[in-house]
Design an enzyme around this catalytic site. Structure first.
Site, PDB file in Angstrom:
ATOM      1  N   ASP A  26      -0.511   4.756   9.876  1.00 42.04           N
ATOM      2  CA  ASP A  26      -0.691   4.410  11.511  1.00 42.04           C
ATOM      3  C   ASP A  26       0.588   3.564  12.024  1.00 42.04           C
ATOM      4  OD1 ASP A  26      -3.070   5.798  11.412  1.00 42.04           O
ATOM      5  OD2 ASP A  26      -4.275   3.801  11.824  1.00 42.04           O
ATOM      6  N   HIS A  76      -1.711   7.702  18.111  1.00 41.80           N
ATOM      7  CA  HIS A  76      -2.439   6.329  17.806  1.00 41.80           C
ATOM      8  C   HIS A  76      -2.728   5.632  19.159  1.00 41.80           C
ATOM      9  CE1 HIS A  76      -4.166   3.569  15.188  1.00 41.80           C
ATOM     10  NE2 HIS A  76      -3.124   2.586  15.082  1.00 41.80           N
ATOM     11  N   HIS A 166      -0.162   2.331   6.348  1.00 40.88           N
ATOM     12  CA  HIS A 166       0.480   1.992   7.579  1.00 40.88           C
ATOM     13  C   HIS A 166       1.762   2.160   7.287  1.00 40.88           C
ATOM     14  CE1 HIS A 166      -3.403   0.036   8.277  1.00 40.88           C
ATOM     15  NE2 HIS A 166      -3.143  -0.068   9.295  1.00 40.88           N
TER      16      HIS A 166
END
Length: 216
Positions: A26, A76, A166
């Site tokens: 993400d 996202h 991430h």
């Protein structure tokens, strides 16, 4: 809370008799992206990157690098903001934005923080998107070191799992390397979400997710 924890109506993990695990990143693209891509290439692994509009605007060359790669690129959000902090028209814009807008095929949306408002599911349906969640967190935003995070993450991974990582934290490249080595040792292959493939979270699976989050 139930939207994220239970995930009813969203897409979750894949078949449990699979030999695949999906690694997802993400918040990118970021200056860390090329290093992650290099590690994935070294291990002949694929992943899915959920990118944000501000990061794409800040690093258009890295977005193009992702789009030109064998990896999957999904949305996202236009803002990295919890759904409960968005007005209805902002959430509509949030869900409607996608780095591959206009392309054919299903487009995925991962809400920031996995957060839902009462409108998230119907707006996603109206926009022709599908919500994609996860069932294992790599916790690379914490202060723990990579070996500790890898050990904890690998202990929770099962065939068909979707792992949340991430694009940005300094610990993520080392963590990614350790995860890929651990998956290989277990005979599991890191794949994109499309290759997994994801399955819709129904009542029973949602209850299991809630128990795992709050009770188990």
């Amino acid at each position: 809370m139930l939207g994220r924890a239970a995930g009813w109506g969203a897409l979750g993990g894949g078949p449990q008799d699979s030999d695949r695990v999906a690694l997802t990143f993400d918040d990118g693209p970021s200056p860390r992206t090329p290093e992650l891509l290099e590690i994935l290439a070294q291990h002949t692994a694929r992943a899915t990157f959920f990118v944000t509009a501000p990061a794409c605007e800040a690093h258009p060359e890295l977005l193009q690098k992702l789009l030109d790669s064998p990896h999957q690129v999904e949305a996202h959000g236009r803002w990295h903001r919890h759904a409960m902090l968005l007005t209805p028209w902002q959430e509509w814009a949030q869900i409607g934005w996608h780095p591959r807008a206009g392309q054919t095929g299903p487009l995925l949306y991962r809400p920031p923080y996995g957060g839902h408002s009462p409108l998230t599911l119907p707006l996603t349906w109206l926009a022709g998107r599908q919500i994609a969640l996860w069932d294992v967190e790599g916790r690379d935003w914490t202060d723990a070191d990579a070996p500790t995070l890898a050990q904890q993450t690998l202990a929770r991974i099962r065939p068909g799992s979707v792992v949340l990582l991430h694009d940005g934290p300094a610990v993520t490249p080392e963590l990614l390397t350790l995860l890929l080595e651990g998956l290989k040792a277990r005979g599991l292959q890191a794949s994109t979400l499309a290759e997994l493939p994801m399955q819709r979270i129904r009542l029973r699976q949602g209850l299991k997710r809630v128990w795992a989050s709050y009770g188990g």
